[in-house]
Design a protein around this motif. Structure first.
Motif, mmCIF file in Angstrom:
data_model
loop_
_atom_site.group_PDB
_atom_site.id
_atom_site.type_symbol
_atom_site.label_atom_id
_atom_site.label_comp_id
_atom_site.label_asym_id
_atom_site.label_seq_id
_atom_site.Cartn_x
_atom_site.Cartn_y
_atom_site.Cartn_z
ATOM 1 N N PHE A 303 0.818 -1.029 0.165
ATOM 2 C CA PHE A 303 -0.007 -0.168 0.097
ATOM 3 C C PHE A 303 0.870 1.200 0.122
ATOM 4 O O PHE A 303 1.807 1.166 0.809
ATOM 5 N N PHE A 304 0.507 2.196 -0.908
ATOM 6 C CA PHE A 304 1.422 3.343 -0.788
ATOM 7 C C PHE A 304 0.478 4.597 -0.703
ATOM 8 O O PHE A 304 -0.539 5.003 -1.616
ATOM 9 N N GLY A 305 0.654 5.610 0.291
ATOM 10 C CA GLY A 305 -0.139 6.541 0.335
ATOM 11 C C GLY A 305 0.501 7.808 1.136
ATOM 12 O O GLY A 305 1.724 7.912 0.962
ATOM 13 N N SER A 306 -0.263 8.820 1.727
ATOM 14 C CA SER A 306 0.475 9.976 2.230
ATOM 15 C C SER A 306 -0.495 10.276 3.411
ATOM 16 O O SER A 306 -1.888 9.832 3.431
ATOM 17 N N ASP A 307 -0.304 11.069 4.341
ATOM 18 C CA ASP A 307 -0.817 11.421 5.697
ATOM 19 C C ASP A 307 -1.530 12.741 5.280
ATOM 20 O O ASP A 307 -2.796 12.829 6.080
ATOM 21 N N ASN A 308 -1.180 13.424 4.063
ATOM 22 C CA ASN A 308 -2.157 14.677 3.910
ATOM 23 C C ASN A 308 -1.447 15.182 2.694
ATOM 24 O O ASN A 308 -0.462 14.821 2.191
ATOM 25 N N GLY A 309 -2.419 15.975 2.012
ATOM 26 C CA GLY A 309 -1.859 16.553 0.754
ATOM 27 C C GLY A 309 -1.029 18.001 1.095
ATOM 28 O O GLY A 309 -0.631 18.188 2.078
ATOM 29 N N PHE A 310 -0.890 18.915 0.181
ATOM 30 C CA PHE A 310 0.050 19.988 0.276
ATOM 31 C C PHE A 310 -0.330 21.093 -0.820
ATOM 32 O O PHE A 310 -0.513 20.735 -2.023
ATOM 33 N N HIS A 311 -0.303 22.297 -0.355
ATOM 34 C CA HIS A 311 -0.798 23.373 -1.220
ATOM 35 C C HIS A 311 0.557 24.263 -1.776
ATOM 36 O O HIS A 311 1.475 23.950 -1.109
ATOM 37 N N LEU A 312 0.674 24.139 -3.089
ATOM 38 C CA LEU A 312 1.975 24.972 -3.855
ATOM 39 C C LEU A 312 1.278 25.904 -4.729
ATOM 40 O O LEU A 312 1.303 25.965 -5.860
ATOM 41 N N GLY A 313 0.687 26.992 -4.014
ATOM 42 C CA GLY A 313 0.193 28.173 -5.184
ATOM 43 C C GLY A 313 -1.230 28.063 -4.920
ATOM 44 O O GLY A 313 -1.875 29.055 -5.337
ATOM 45 N N GLN A 314 -1.880 26.829 -4.659
ATOM 46 C CA GLN A 314 -3.207 26.939 -4.822
ATOM 47 C C GLN A 314 -4.094 27.722 -3.919
ATOM 48 O O GLN A 314 -3.803 27.496 -2.756
ATOM 49 N N HIS A 315 -5.145 28.213 -4.533
ATOM 50 C CA HIS A 315 -5.856 29.386 -3.222
ATOM 51 C C HIS A 315 -5.261 30.200 -2.590
ATOM 52 O O HIS A 315 -5.329 30.375 -1.509
ATOM 53 N N ARG A 316 -4.158 30.882 -3.152
ATOM 54 C CA ARG A 316 -3.285 31.823 -2.530
ATOM 55 C C ARG A 316 -2.503 31.125 -1.434
ATOM 56 O O ARG A 316 -2.069 32.149 -0.421
ATOM 57 N N LEU A 317 -2.127 30.145 -1.159
ATOM 58 C CA LEU A 317 -1.355 29.437 -0.394
ATOM 59 C C LEU A 317 -0.021 29.042 -0.805
ATOM 60 O O LEU A 317 -0.193 28.005 -1.797
ATOM 61 N N ALA A 318 0.766 29.651 -0.472
ATOM 62 C CA ALA A 318 2.324 29.565 -1.201
ATOM 63 C C ALA A 318 2.929 27.994 -0.804
ATOM 64 O O ALA A 318 3.395 27.449 -1.711
ATOM 65 N N GLN A 319 2.577 27.670 0.440
ATOM 66 C CA GLN A 319 2.495 26.428 1.048
ATOM 67 C C GLN A 319 1.750 26.012 2.110
ATOM 68 O O GLN A 319 1.083 26.930 2.665
ATOM 69 N N GLY A 320 1.670 24.708 2.439
ATOM 70 C CA GLY A 320 0.832 24.196 3.664
ATOM 71 C C GLY A 320 -0.380 23.392 3.460
ATOM 72 O O GLY A 320 -0.465 22.757 2.090
#
Length: 513
Positions: A303-320
């Motif tokens: 199984f391959f997954g992630s604990d959460n996603g990440f913003h890279l500029g979407q919706h004015r969020l440079a990161q997070g």
């Protein structure tokens, strides 16, 4: 003698098929299967095609979940939900930091007495956890040599976790210092330990929870990958540096547009994340080769997954992260193993609370009554049980410490993600409502434009979800959600990819001028 010859010929054919990258879809489980769970850190749902081993050995040889979500898009609450198969309001690990979250909250609440590791060990599995455990481990009353119950093999950093260099590793209760040499790179060290773990001889099946750090900030990478992705830029989706945020809650509509320097920083962060993930890709490739060489690949689920996603500029969020947007809550889940047809795509709603019940069903492990997810095994075998999950509960709680609260601009919220809609209510009294079919980039908040009865219907169902516990959660999340289809006048054409859209490799959405 005849049977022995047949078995030999079968194994030879199997080896040829595996070496060519083709796994027989009809392979079946022999006894208790081995299970490997690889959990990346802050990996969003895109870009898997950029990593050759993950793409060719897992995605193309397994089944992918198109609608897999985390119920809280922050590391420690999400990982606690994985370990316990509980929503955040049930396990109570609300944030990444003490006193209301982090490892300290998980440990001091005595949650470790009954976790995924304990359940798998009770089912006769040799268990291992390598990499990231819970944020700020060890902390509180736990010593740096502390190993939680349920784990036979424990290789977890206790210092400088995210640097991946100059860290201290707790190896089964013994502290080992690692320096700054290329061979100290944590992802490579974990890869070697994972290979040794799955290679051990014995009749016991194994369960390996392998949690590399990438691509979490600062996204340090192995020296061998320093020159990769030199020209890559973050995807310029329609939500990148979102133009119009008039109808959004205050936390978002008060954010400024990006400067050129901010965009440069986003692109550099994107490149670092890709390079760091190449180390994980190498890990996946080495692990599969080891399984193949030891004859264990065909009886192992990966199984391959992630604990959460990440913003890279979407919706004015440079990161997070921490937002209810799909960039934050939607993560990849790919599964390869016996009986899973290569290249399969599963569109049913599923969530991180469903992982532990899936592992338990594969292992024949007994789940405690407090678990709130459901096994994904029927979906992997091509069958959708009735009733099935109709929504995913979303929860986010603000940290109480001022320092931790500065990590995110998002107020506390509760919400639900359905196959069509995202509905969110904030502690500020504000709402968000998106039609994800007509508005896939979630550019148009319709909460103030719909009749009040629509909001009331969503609120009523959300109330049932946030009050659920144990088995009642599987009843609450299987209720058909309110259905709202946005009229064309509500959703502007900027949400769509028209016939004249210019697409570039790795780009989702029209190219910005």
């Amino acid at each position: 003698m005849v049977n022995a010859v047949r078995k030999t010929l079968y194994l030879m054919l199997l080896a040829v098929l595996c070496a060519s990258g083709v796994a027989p879809a009809t392979a079946q489980i022999t006894g208790q299967p081995n299970i490997i769970f690889i959990l990346a850190d802050d990996l969003d749902a895109g870009d898997l095609q950029k990593f050759p081993n993950i793409w060719n050995q897992l995605v193309r040889q397994g089944a992918g979940f198109q609608q897999f979500f985390v119920t809280n898009s922050w590391c420690c609450p999400s990982r606690s939900s994985i370990l316990r198969s509980q929503y955040v309001h049930s396990h109570g690990v609300l944030t990444n930091t003490a006193p209301e979250g982090g490892f300290t909250k998980f440990h001091d609440s005595d949650l470790e007495r009954s976790t995924l590791g304990v359940w798998m060990k009770s089912a006769g599995y040799r268990t291992g956890l390598m990499g990231k455990y819970l944020n700020h481990y060890p902390g509180g009353s736990a010593e740096p040599t502390y190993v939680p119950p349920g784990w036979d093999e424990w290789d977890v950093p206790v210092r400088h976790l995210y640097n991946e260099y100059d860290y201290t590793l707790n190896e089964n209760g013994v502290l080992t210092a690692h320096g700054l040499a290329p061979e100290d790179y944590l992802t490579d060290v974990l890869s070697q330990k994972a290979g040794a773990f799955v290679s051990q001889q014995g009749s016991e099946p194994f369960f390996l929870y392998l949690a590399p750090i990438a691509p979490h900030n600062p996204a340090n990478f192995a020296p061998r990958h320093a020159g990769d992705f030199a020209d890559a830029i973050a995807p310029r989706t329609p939500s990148f540096d979102q133009i119009d945020v008039t109808d959004e809650p205050h936390w978002l509509n008060s954010r400024p547009r990006f400067s050129a320097r901010t965009i440069q920083g986003i692109d550099e962060r994107y490149r670092r994340r890709l390079r760091a993930m190449l180390g994980v890709d190498d890990m996946v490739g080495a692990l599969i080769e080891t399984l193949r060489a030891t004859g264990k690949l065909e009886n192992t689920y990966i199984f391959f997954g992630s604990d959460n996603g990440f913003h890279l500029g979407q919706h004015r969020l440079a990161q997070g992260k921490t937002t209810p947007f799909d960039e934050s809550i939607k993560v990849p889940l790919v599964v390869r193993g016996p009986g899973i047809a290569p290249g399969g795509v599963i569109g049913d709603l599923s969530a991180n609370v469903d992982l532990a019940p899936t592992f338990a069903e594969l292992a024949g492990a007994q789940l405690p009554d407090f678990t709130e997810g459901r096994s994904l095994l029927p979906l992997l075998r091509g069958r959708t049980p009735s009733p099935w999950r109709q929504n995913v509960l979303l929860e986010f709680y603000r940290p109480t410490s001022e320092k931790s609260a500065r990590q995110t601009p998002v107020p506390a919220y509760q919400g639900m993600r359905t196959a069509r809609n995202t509905f969110v209510r904030y502690s500020t009294g504000e709402y968000q409502l998106y039609d994800n079919i007509e508005d896939p980039y979630q550019l148009h908040n319709l909460a103030a434009k719909v009749p009040p009865t629509v909001i009331a219907e969503f609120n009523q169902q959300l109330d049932a979800l946030v009050a659920c516990s144990g088995a009642t959660c599987r009843s609450a999340d299987s209720v058909r959600p309110p259905s709202f289809t946005a009229p064309a006048s509500f959703v502007g054409p900027s949400s769509f990819l028209g016939p004249d859209s210019i697409l570039e490799p790795g780009l989702v959405g029209p190219r910005r001028p």
